[in-house]
Design a protein around this motif. Structure first.
Motif, PDB file in Angstrom:
ATOM      1  N   PRO A 269       0.874  -1.184   0.028  1.00  0.00           N
ATOM      2  CA  PRO A 269      -0.063  -0.082   0.034  1.00  0.00           C
ATOM      3  C   PRO A 269       0.888   1.248   0.047  1.00  0.00           C
ATOM      4  O   PRO A 269       1.773   1.302   0.923  1.00  0.00           O
ATOM      5  CB  PRO A 269      -0.725  -0.157   1.389  1.00  0.00           C
ATOM      6  N   VAL A 270       0.488   1.946  -0.970  1.00  0.00           N
ATOM      7  CA  VAL A 270       1.347   3.422  -1.162  1.00  0.00           C
ATOM      8  C   VAL A 270       0.431   4.405  -1.808  1.00  0.00           C
ATOM      9  O   VAL A 270      -0.237   4.267  -2.749  1.00  0.00           O
ATOM     10  CB  VAL A 270       2.449   3.130  -1.998  1.00  0.00           C
ATOM     11  N   ILE A 271       0.317   5.700  -0.890  1.00  0.00           N
ATOM     12  CA  ILE A 271      -0.572   6.742  -1.241  1.00  0.00           C
ATOM     13  C   ILE A 271       0.336   7.382  -2.257  1.00  0.00           C
ATOM     14  O   ILE A 271       1.643   7.828  -1.828  1.00  0.00           O
ATOM     15  CB  ILE A 271      -0.727   7.668   0.096  1.00  0.00           C
ATOM     16  N   LEU A 272       0.085   7.599  -3.591  1.00  0.00           N
ATOM     17  CA  LEU A 272       0.473   8.396  -4.491  1.00  0.00           C
ATOM     18  C   LEU A 272       0.341   9.835  -4.541  1.00  0.00           C
ATOM     19  O   LEU A 272      -0.705  10.165  -4.398  1.00  0.00           O
ATOM     20  CB  LEU A 272       0.452   7.895  -6.091  1.00  0.00           C
ATOM     21  N   VAL A 273       1.133  10.799  -4.461  1.00  0.00           N
ATOM     22  CA  VAL A 273       1.120  12.168  -4.336  1.00  0.00           C
ATOM     23  C   VAL A 273       1.538  12.676  -5.624  1.00  0.00           C
ATOM     24  O   VAL A 273       2.857  12.512  -6.003  1.00  0.00           O
ATOM     25  CB  VAL A 273       1.657  12.604  -3.078  1.00  0.00           C
ATOM     26  N   ASP A 274       0.997  13.721  -6.301  1.00  0.00           N
ATOM     27  CA  ASP A 274       1.211  14.276  -7.799  1.00  0.00           C
ATOM     28  C   ASP A 274       1.892  15.482  -7.393  1.00  0.00           C
ATOM     29  O   ASP A 274       1.672  16.416  -6.576  1.00  0.00           O
ATOM     30  CB  ASP A 274      -0.001  14.521  -8.396  1.00  0.00           C
ATOM     31  N   THR A 275       3.353  15.307  -7.519  1.00  0.00           N
ATOM     32  CA  THR A 275       4.133  16.375  -7.334  1.00  0.00           C
ATOM     33  C   THR A 275       5.170  16.830  -8.588  1.00  0.00           C
ATOM     34  O   THR A 275       5.013  16.258  -9.721  1.00  0.00           O
ATOM     35  CB  THR A 275       5.442  15.925  -6.203  1.00  0.00           C
ATOM     36  N   PRO A 276       5.556  18.203  -8.725  1.00  0.00           N
ATOM     37  CA  PRO A 276       6.347  18.228  -9.865  1.00  0.00           C
ATOM     38  C   PRO A 276       7.563  17.339  -9.978  1.00  0.00           C
ATOM     39  O   PRO A 276       8.197  17.093  -9.052  1.00  0.00           O
ATOM     40  CB  PRO A 276       6.895  19.668  -9.481  1.00  0.00           C
ATOM     41  N   GLN A 277       7.755  16.806 -11.248  1.00  0.00           N
ATOM     42  CA  GLN A 277       8.980  15.917 -11.409  1.00  0.00           C
ATOM     43  C   GLN A 277      10.147  16.490 -12.058  1.00  0.00           C
ATOM     44  O   GLN A 277       9.947  17.227 -12.898  1.00  0.00           O
ATOM     45  CB  GLN A 277       8.369  14.946 -12.513  1.00  0.00           C
ATOM     46  N   ILE A 278      10.861  16.734 -10.881  1.00  0.00           N
ATOM     47  CA  ILE A 278      12.284  17.220 -10.899  1.00  0.00           C
ATOM     48  C   ILE A 278      13.332  16.241 -11.192  1.00  0.00           C
ATOM     49  O   ILE A 278      13.480  15.469 -10.258  1.00  0.00           O
ATOM     50  CB  ILE A 278      12.487  18.161 -10.181  1.00  0.00           C
ATOM     51  N   TYR A 279      13.994  16.313 -12.377  1.00  0.00           N
ATOM     52  CA  TYR A 279      15.079  15.166 -12.723  1.00  0.00           C
ATOM     53  C   TYR A 279      16.326  15.893 -12.055  1.00  0.00           C
ATOM     54  O   TYR A 279      17.108  16.711 -12.501  1.00  0.00           O
ATOM     55  CB  TYR A 279      15.340  14.850 -13.828  1.00  0.00           C
ATOM     56  N   LEU A 280      16.665  15.600 -10.755  1.00  0.00           N
ATOM     57  CA  LEU A 280      17.903  16.149 -10.108  1.00  0.00           C
ATOM     58  C   LEU A 280      18.099  15.063  -8.972  1.00  0.00           C
ATOM     59  O   LEU A 280      17.285  14.456  -8.453  1.00  0.00           O
ATOM     60  CB  LEU A 280      17.425  17.437  -9.452  1.00  0.00           C
ATOM     61  N   SER A 281      19.698  15.221  -8.915  1.00  0.00           N
ATOM     62  CA  SER A 281      20.133  14.073  -7.925  1.00  0.00           C
ATOM     63  C   SER A 281      21.114  14.647  -7.241  1.00  0.00           C
ATOM     64  O   SER A 281      22.090  15.613  -7.610  1.00  0.00           O
ATOM     65  CB  SER A 281      20.320  12.714  -8.522  1.00  0.00           C
ATOM     66  N   SER A 282      21.458  14.369  -6.114  1.00  0.00           N
ATOM     67  CA  SER A 282      22.711  14.664  -5.287  1.00  0.00           C
ATOM     68  C   SER A 282      24.092  14.446  -6.015  1.00  0.00           C
ATOM     69  O   SER A 282      24.944  15.004  -6.049  1.00  0.00           O
ATOM     70  CB  SER A 282      22.912  14.064  -3.798  1.00  0.00           C
ATOM     71  N   SER A 283      24.044  13.169  -6.543  1.00  0.00           N
ATOM     72  CA  SER A 283      25.220  12.665  -7.296  1.00  0.00           C
ATOM     73  C   SER A 283      25.542  13.617  -8.599  1.00  0.00           C
ATOM     74  O   SER A 283      26.667  13.983  -9.054  1.00  0.00           O
ATOM     75  CB  SER A 283      25.018  11.245  -7.761  1.00  0.00           C
ATOM     76  N   MET A 284      24.672  14.107  -9.043  1.00  0.00           N
ATOM     77  CA  MET A 284      24.505  14.873 -10.305  1.00  0.00           C
ATOM     78  C   MET A 284      25.121  16.299  -9.855  1.00  0.00           C
ATOM     79  O   MET A 284      26.075  16.734 -10.463  1.00  0.00           O
ATOM     80  CB  MET A 284      23.253  15.270 -11.017  1.00  0.00           C
ATOM     81  N   ILE A 285      24.889  16.754  -8.614  1.00  0.00           N
ATOM     82  CA  ILE A 285      25.228  18.240  -8.121  1.00  0.00           C
ATOM     83  C   ILE A 285      26.646  17.842  -7.868  1.00  0.00           C
ATOM     84  O   ILE A 285      27.764  18.735  -8.087  1.00  0.00           O
ATOM     85  CB  ILE A 285      24.396  18.462  -6.957  1.00  0.00           C
ATOM     86  N   ARG A 286      27.049  16.806  -7.095  1.00  0.00           N
ATOM     87  CA  ARG A 286      28.632  16.370  -6.838  1.00  0.00           C
ATOM     88  C   ARG A 286      29.333  16.547  -8.054  1.00  0.00           C
ATOM     89  O   ARG A 286      30.476  17.095  -8.015  1.00  0.00           O
ATOM     90  CB  ARG A 286      28.588  15.183  -5.818  1.00  0.00           C
ATOM     91  N   ASP A 287      28.809  15.833  -9.174  1.00  0.00           N
ATOM     92  CA  ASP A 287      29.681  15.801 -10.240  1.00  0.00           C
ATOM     93  C   ASP A 287      29.817  17.379 -10.993  1.00  0.00           C
ATOM     94  O   ASP A 287      31.012  17.596 -11.287  1.00  0.00           O
ATOM     95  CB  ASP A 287      28.660  14.896 -11.409  1.00  0.00           C
ATOM     96  N   LYS A 288      28.772  17.841 -10.913  1.00  0.00           N
ATOM     97  CA  LYS A 288      28.863  19.533 -11.375  1.00  0.00           C
ATOM     98  C   LYS A 288      29.796  20.161 -10.366  1.00  0.00           C
ATOM     99  O   LYS A 288      30.610  20.783 -11.231  1.00  0.00           O
ATOM    100  CB  LYS A 288      27.608  20.200 -11.423  1.00  0.00           C
ATOM    101  N   VAL A 289      29.814  20.028  -9.151  1.00  0.00           N
ATOM    102  CA  VAL A 289      30.821  20.755  -8.571  1.00  0.00           C
ATOM    103  C   VAL A 289      32.367  20.140  -8.827  1.00  0.00           C
ATOM    104  O   VAL A 289      33.483  21.070  -8.936  1.00  0.00           O
ATOM    105  CB  VAL A 289      30.590  20.646  -6.914  1.00  0.00           C
ATOM    106  N   LYS A 290      32.497  18.771  -8.864  1.00  0.00           N
ATOM    107  CA  LYS A 290      33.918  18.576  -9.078  1.00  0.00           C
ATOM    108  C   LYS A 290      34.262  18.805 -10.636  1.00  0.00           C
ATOM    109  O   LYS A 290      35.472  19.214 -10.702  1.00  0.00           O
ATOM    110  CB  LYS A 290      33.635  16.674  -9.134  1.00  0.00           C
ATOM    111  N   LYS A 291      33.515  18.990 -11.372  1.00  0.00           N
ATOM    112  CA  LYS A 291      33.952  19.853 -12.692  1.00  0.00           C
ATOM    113  C   LYS A 291      33.837  21.086 -12.860  1.00  0.00           C
ATOM    114  O   LYS A 291      34.055  21.679 -14.018  1.00  0.00           O
ATOM    115  CB  LYS A 291      32.970  19.108 -13.985  1.00  0.00           C
TER     116      LYS A 291
END
Length: 189
Positions: A143-165
């Motif tokens: 059982p999972v209640i689904l909540v409609d939220t804005p779908q943002i394709y973002l991850s912490s690993s993406m941010i770490r990679d950007k900083v590294k570069k």
């Protein structure tokens, strides 16, 4: 009975997707608060060479500063070994028997629910709240209640990679978090 959302994760670093998601779920389900719960050692992820728990906590504090409905939940950081949601939620229910807990997960974790430690007992302790993430299914036998939220394709690993570069992370994290990362030279190669 208090209604409390729990948003767990590594938060390495916390980003705008985390706070948007927490706010949307809180509003949709009329929760009293949402607690951001950084995990100590997630059983499903390999530990990265990243940053200390204190640095993750500081960035979370900066991310939720001034938001009265957002709190920090440090219980998993105070427990040694892997952070199993069942153990954590059992402890929280014992401490707060008059609280109804809503455990917020993305579609990537909805797919993974059958592999969660003691899942059959966990669904008795919490109500799972699922939010969609691009390219993941929301299908599950649990059982999972689904909540409609804005779908943002973002991850912490993406941010770490950007900083590294040496690339900009402006608008991906809150300004105070961006400044903290820059001042403390976090995630640089």
């Amino acid at each position: 009975m208090r209604r409390v959302g729990i948003l767990g994760g590594t938060f390495d670093p916390p980003h705008i997707g985390h706070v948007i998601l927490a706010n949307e779920v809180r509003s949709a389900l009329q929760l009293d608060e949402v607690r951001f719960m950084p995990n100590h050692t997630p059983p499903h992820k390999k530990k990265t060479e990243s940053i200390s728990n204190d640095e993750r906590l500081k960035m979370l504090e900066l991310s939720i500063a001034g938001e009265p409905y957002f709190k920090l939940e440090k219980i998993e950081l105070q427990s040694p070994g892997p952070s199993y949601t069942y153990n954590t939620m059992k402890q929280l229910k014992e401490k707060e028997p008059d609280t109804e807990f809503f455990f917020i997960i993305g579609s990537d974790m909805i797919e993974y629910l059958p592999k969660w430690y003691r899942i059959e007992e966990l669904v008795e302790l919490v109500t799972f709240v699922g939010v969609k993430r691009p390219s993941y299914s929301s299908e599950t036998p649990y059982p999972v209640i689904l909540v409609d939220t804005p779908q943002i394709y973002l991850s912490s690993s993406m941010i770490r990679d950007k900083v590294k570069k040496g690339k900009s992370i402006k608008f991906l994290v809150l300004p105070a978090v961006q400044q903290y990362i820059e001042v403390n030279s976090l995630y640089e190669s």
